[in-house]
Design an enzyme around this catalytic site. Structure first.
Site, PDB file in Angstrom:
ATOM      1  N   GLY A 184       0.835  -1.209   0.000  1.00  0.00           N
ATOM      2  CA  GLY A 184       0.000   0.000   0.000  1.00  0.00           C
ATOM      3  C   GLY A 184       0.857   1.240   0.000  1.00  0.00           C
ATOM      4  CB  SER A 185      -0.042   4.708   0.672  1.00  0.00           C
ATOM      5  OG  SER A 185      -0.515   4.620   2.009  1.00  0.00           O
ATOM      6  CB  ALA A 187       0.900   7.763   4.478  1.00  0.00           C
ATOM      7  CB  VAL A 188      -0.894   2.924   5.325  1.00  0.00           C
ATOM      8  CG1 VAL A 188      -1.359   1.768   6.191  1.00  0.00           C
ATOM      9  CG2 VAL A 188      -2.028   3.926   5.143  1.00  0.00           C
ATOM     10  N   GLY A 189       2.416   2.541   5.312  1.00  0.00           N
ATOM     11  CA  GLY A 189       3.606   1.709   5.542  1.00  0.00           C
ATOM     12  C   GLY A 189       4.313   2.117   6.832  1.00  0.00           C
ATOM     13  CD  GLU A 206       6.648  -5.914  -2.168  1.00  0.00           C
ATOM     14  OE1 GLU A 206       6.732  -5.223  -3.193  1.00  0.00           O
ATOM     15  OE2 GLU A 206       7.495  -6.792  -1.877  1.00  0.00           O
ATOM     16  CB  CYS A 240       2.290  -0.240  -7.273  1.00  0.00           C
ATOM     17  SG  CYS A 240       2.678  -1.934  -7.746  1.00  0.00           S
TER      18      CYS A 240
HETATM   19  P1  NAD Z   1      -5.341   0.905   0.819  1.00  0.00           P
HETATM   20  O1  NAD Z   1      -6.022   2.180   1.175  1.00  0.00           O
HETATM   21  O2  NAD Z   1      -6.163  -0.235   0.326  1.00  0.00           O
HETATM   22  O3  NAD Z   1      -4.483   0.461   2.064  1.00  0.00           O
HETATM   23  C1  NAD Z   1      -3.793  -0.762   2.096  1.00  0.00           C
HETATM   24  C2  NAD Z   1      -4.096  -1.474   3.388  1.00  0.00           C
HETATM   25  O4  NAD Z   1      -3.797  -0.624   4.499  1.00  0.00           O
HETATM   26  C3  NAD Z   1      -5.572  -1.862   3.529  1.00  0.00           C
HETATM   27  O5  NAD Z   1      -5.624  -3.195   3.979  1.00  0.00           O
HETATM   28  C4  NAD Z   1      -6.127  -0.891   4.551  1.00  0.00           C
HETATM   29  O6  NAD Z   1      -7.121  -1.451   5.336  1.00  0.00           O
HETATM   30  C5  NAD Z   1      -4.916  -0.538   5.387  1.00  0.00           C
HETATM   31  N1  NAD Z   1      -4.964   0.817   5.947  1.00  0.00           N
HETATM   32  C6  NAD Z   1      -5.307   1.950   5.279  1.00  0.00           C
HETATM   33  N2  NAD Z   1      -5.185   3.018   6.104  1.00  0.00           N
HETATM   34  C7  NAD Z   1      -4.757   2.544   7.297  1.00  0.00           C
HETATM   35  C8  NAD Z   1      -4.430   3.155   8.555  1.00  0.00           C
HETATM   36  N3  NAD Z   1      -4.526   4.466   8.744  1.00  0.00           N
HETATM   37  N4  NAD Z   1      -4.023   2.353   9.555  1.00  0.00           N
HETATM   38  C9  NAD Z   1      -3.903   1.023   9.383  1.00  0.00           C
HETATM   39  N5  NAD Z   1      -4.197   0.398   8.219  1.00  0.00           N
HETATM   40  C10 NAD Z   1      -4.616   1.135   7.201  1.00  0.00           C
HETATM   41  O7  NAD Z   1      -4.262   1.123  -0.311  1.00  0.00           O
HETATM   42  P2  NAD Z   1      -3.480   2.416  -0.668  1.00  0.00           P
HETATM   43  O8  NAD Z   1      -2.578   2.763   0.453  1.00  0.00           O
HETATM   44  O9  NAD Z   1      -4.366   3.450  -1.248  1.00  0.00           O
HETATM   45  O10 NAD Z   1      -2.646   1.776  -1.882  1.00  0.00           O
HETATM   46  C11 NAD Z   1      -2.119   2.536  -2.884  1.00  0.00           C
HETATM   47  C12 NAD Z   1      -0.622   2.582  -2.745  1.00  0.00           C
HETATM   48  O11 NAD Z   1      -0.134   1.269  -2.728  1.00  0.00           O
HETATM   49  C13 NAD Z   1       0.067   3.275  -3.884  1.00  0.00           C
HETATM   50  O12 NAD Z   1       1.092   4.065  -3.354  1.00  0.00           O
HETATM   51  C14 NAD Z   1       0.652   2.133  -4.685  1.00  0.00           C
HETATM   52  O13 NAD Z   1       1.797   2.478  -5.425  1.00  0.00           O
HETATM   53  C15 NAD Z   1       0.957   1.147  -3.620  1.00  0.00           C
HETATM   54  N6  NAD Z   1       0.976  -0.214  -4.134  1.00  0.00           N
HETATM   55  C16 NAD Z   1       2.138  -0.893  -4.090  1.00  0.00           C
HETATM   56  C17 NAD Z   1       2.200  -2.165  -4.606  1.00  0.00           C
HETATM   57  C18 NAD Z   1       3.467  -2.952  -4.582  1.00  0.00           C
HETATM   58  O14 NAD Z   1       3.388  -4.150  -4.851  1.00  0.00           O
HETATM   59  N7  NAD Z   1       4.607  -2.370  -4.268  1.00  0.00           N
HETATM   60  C19 NAD Z   1       1.066  -2.747  -5.158  1.00  0.00           C
HETATM   61  C20 NAD Z   1      -0.109  -2.016  -5.157  1.00  0.00           C
HETATM   62  C21 NAD Z   1      -0.153  -0.753  -4.638  1.00  0.00           C
END
Ligand code: NAD
Length: 456
Positions: A184-185, A187-189, A206, A240
């Site tokens: 995911g993003s 920020a959440v990472g 990731e 991504c």
């Molecule tokens: P998302 O909003 O679906 O979040 C991902 C996960 O984090 C979800 O399971 C969600 O429940 C959890 N989450 C969200 N906010 C949270 C919080 N505040 N606290 C705890 N958990 C939380 O996905 P996203 O972040 O919008 O994803 C998009 C990003 O992911 C982009 O930056 C994209 O480049 C990246 N991405 C990376 C890959 C990769 O394989 N490297 C693949 C897909 C997407």
């Protein structure tokens, strides 16, 4: 959370360590997919307007291919791996023995809602772990479908699907896991990594960011444009590793723009809104975010720019020369807008990339050996892909992951198996021939002998 204690209990029983159990679960997952293929396509369409071809290639078929690979290779990857034993440790044997980590959490993003949770799960299962699967709540149809299907096919004492929003995920992250893989993003990472630090839980992150695409003078411009358009606009740009922006030389600028325009028409027709192959934006928030990038840069649009809030449709859009300080050049676009920036030379392109965070993917289109060498040696990225976009994902020999801000750790193929394993070194010494050289008193001859033996 009661179910986590149950998973820990299952892991402690040793059940998941057996190869039969691991292979049985992989076969059950395969069966789950095959028996529900149409329902899966429907969920992906409901979430993202994803057409069947894209759903097959990048989600359903991708995971099935993963399962086939792991079914074939798990026995071999799980075996102790012999390594050399230095003379000082002779007589003895050295092996690296992969062991499962325990109970792991896999959190996926919404853009490839099936693949991003099931592909890591295949690796985690094959490595013998118990799993909590947390699909993104934004791709609700797929999340609900997984929550419904997984317990029907897989061992419910070892694999649990946990659905929920941010509040529910925050609670989940308070639990102790033996590994967390998060997609995911950025920020959440950081939130995930902070939570993991409470128990010193290792993480694979990731993440994303802006993946640049360099187009050099010396390239096949038609194929270049087709490959950029495909990689950028599949899943309506919500990938991504989609090319985020293009850096192009002055000489190549006009031919590239023309070739991109032609390729867009060829792939999605004159009105992409009518194309059955073109997706939609996941939700209103992301629709607003992406269309917001167009504010104030209307005069920079070359193609596209049409939107329809009701359908969450944004046309494939080419933008030439936006200010580098504008949001579209500051944030990851993650949508169907493609800015094109002119750079005077390949040196300038390399500097442009090195002045920014390390990308998840870097694309270079060039036939020039010196340019290829330069970009390979002077830049850093999760993956460098020369003369194509996105497709490097299908090579399971590659570790898939970021570097710096684009992530840490990797998976796919054996890399995934190893990410969900502890690679435990096992030294097995013999009682035979116990040389006294290391024991005190450390007389002069022992030091000399030690120095000599340490060379081998
Ligand atoms: P998302 O909003 O679906 O979040 C991902 C996960 O984090 C979800 O399971 C969600 O429940 C959890 N989450 C969200 N906010 C949270 C919080 N505040 N606290 C705890 N958990 C939380 O996905 P996203 O972040 O919008 O994803 C998009 C990003 O992911 C982009 O930056 C994209 O480049 C990246 N991405 C990376 C890959 C990769 O394989 N490297 C693949 C897909 C997407």
């Amino acid at each position: 959370m009661e179910f986590i204690s149950q998973l820990r209990h299952t892991f402690a029983s040793g059940k998941t360590k057996s190869l039969e159990w691991r292979q049985g679960q992989l076969l059950a997952l395969k069966q789950m997919l095959e028996e529900n293929e149409k329902t899966i396509y429907k969920a992906l369409f409901d979430d993202l307007g994803k057409c069947q071809f894209e759903s097959h290639v990048s989600e359903y078929g991708f995971v099935l291919k993963d399962i086939a690979l792991f079914l074939k290779k798990t026995k071999q990857w799980a075996k102790p791996r012999n390594v050399k034993t230095p003379l000082l440790l002779q007589p003895g044997k050295s092996k690296i023995t992969p062991e499962p980590l325990g109970t792991v959490l896999i959190m996926g993003a919404w853009n490839y809602p099936l693949q991003l949770v099931l592909s890591p799960m295949v690796a985690a299962l094959a490595a013998g772990n118990c799993i909590v699967l947390k699909p993104s709540e934004l791709s609700q149809a797929t999340s609900n479908l997984l929550a419904d299907l997984v317990p029907k096919y897989l061992d419910p004492n070892a694999i649990v699907v946990y659905e929920g929003d941010v509040a529910a995920t925050t609670e989940l992250l308070k639990q102790r896991f033996d590994h967390i893989m998060y997609t995911g993003s950025e920020a959440v990472g950081k939130i995930v990594m902070r939570a993991a630090s409470e128990y010193l839980t290792p993480v694979t992150l990731e993440l994303g960011g802006k993946s640049p695409c360099i187009v050099d003078d010396n390239t096949n411009i038609k194929v270049t444009a087709d490959r950029i358009v495909w990689g950028k606009f599949i899943n309506a740009g919500q990938t991504c590793i989609a090319p985020d922006y293009i850096l192009v030389t002055p000489k190549q600028r006009e031919p590239l723009i023309k070739a991109l325009q032609l390729s867009l028409i060829k792939q999605y027709g004159h009105d992409p809104k009518q194309s059955p192959d073109y997706g939609r934006i996941i939700n209103d928030r992301h629709f607003q975010r992406i269309t917001g990038y167009l504010n104030g840069i209307e005069d920079k649009l070359i193609v596209g720019g049409q939107t329809d809030a009701e359908q969450k449709y944004i046309a494939p859009t080419l933008i030439f020369g936006p200010e580098l300080t504008s949001p579209v050049m500051q944030e990851e676009i993650f949508g169907p807008l493609l800015p094109i920036i002119e750079v005077a030379s390949m040196d300038k392109a390399v500097n442009f990339i090195n002045d920014r965070e390390k990308p998840l993917a870097l694309y270079l289109f060039s036939n020039d050996e010196l340019t290829i060498k330069k970009v390979t040696n002077e830049t850093s990225a999760g993956t460098l892909s020369i003369n194509d976009t996105v497709v490097f994902m299908v090579n399971s020999e590659f570790p898939f992951g970021g570097v710096g801000n684009s992530g840490m750790g990797s998976y796919h193929g054996k890399w995934g198996f190893d990410s969900f394993s502890h690679l435990k070194p096992v030294l097995h010494k013999s009682f035979f021939a116990d040389a006294p050289v290391r024991y005190a008193p450390y007389s002069g001859w022992k030091q000399k002998a030690f120095k000599f033996l340490a060379k081998f």
